[in-house]
Design a protein around this motif. Sequence first.
Motif, short mmCIF file in Angstrom:
data_model
loop_
_atom_site.label_atom_id
_atom_site.label_comp_id
_atom_site.label_asym_id
_atom_site.label_seq_id
_atom_site.Cartn_x
_atom_site.Cartn_y
_atom_site.Cartn_z
N ARG A 16 38.05 40.02 37.01
CA ARG A 16 37.14 40.09 38.16
C ARG A 16 37.88 39.76 39.44
O ARG A 16 38.59 38.77 39.49
N SER A 76 27.48 45.76 41.58
CA SER A 76 28.77 45.49 40.96
C SER A 76 29.40 46.82 40.56
O SER A 76 28.71 47.72 40.09
N ARG A 96 36.17 44.21 37.62
CA ARG A 96 34.85 44.27 38.23
C ARG A 96 34.90 43.63 39.61
O ARG A 96 35.56 42.62 39.81
#
Length: 105
Positions: A16, A76, A96
């Motif tokens: 992430r 997202s 992400r």
Amino acid sequence: MGGRRVEARKDGRGARWPSKDPGERLDFAVDWTARLEGDAITASTFAVPAGIVGEASSRSTTMTTVWLSSGADRRSYLVVNSITTAAGRVMRQAVRIKIKAKSRA
């Protein structure tokens, strides 16, 4: 760049980047050093989904970078970086990123 860099994971999943505001244009990187085991990146592409804009990308022998802008607030996105190495290996890393509007003062 600081916190906008992630390390490539052996399974290619679960990374992430920190969130960004829809109005920001920032560089985000993937550090492939640990997975390369001495090999070198010779090519890199980023698959950027609709709704967020991948404006440019670059690479070194161990790291890849993409410039991202736009995106819908509270959404997202999954960006996938694919690399090819000097030894012919092909690897992918999904990362992400969440779009989060900064509070307006």
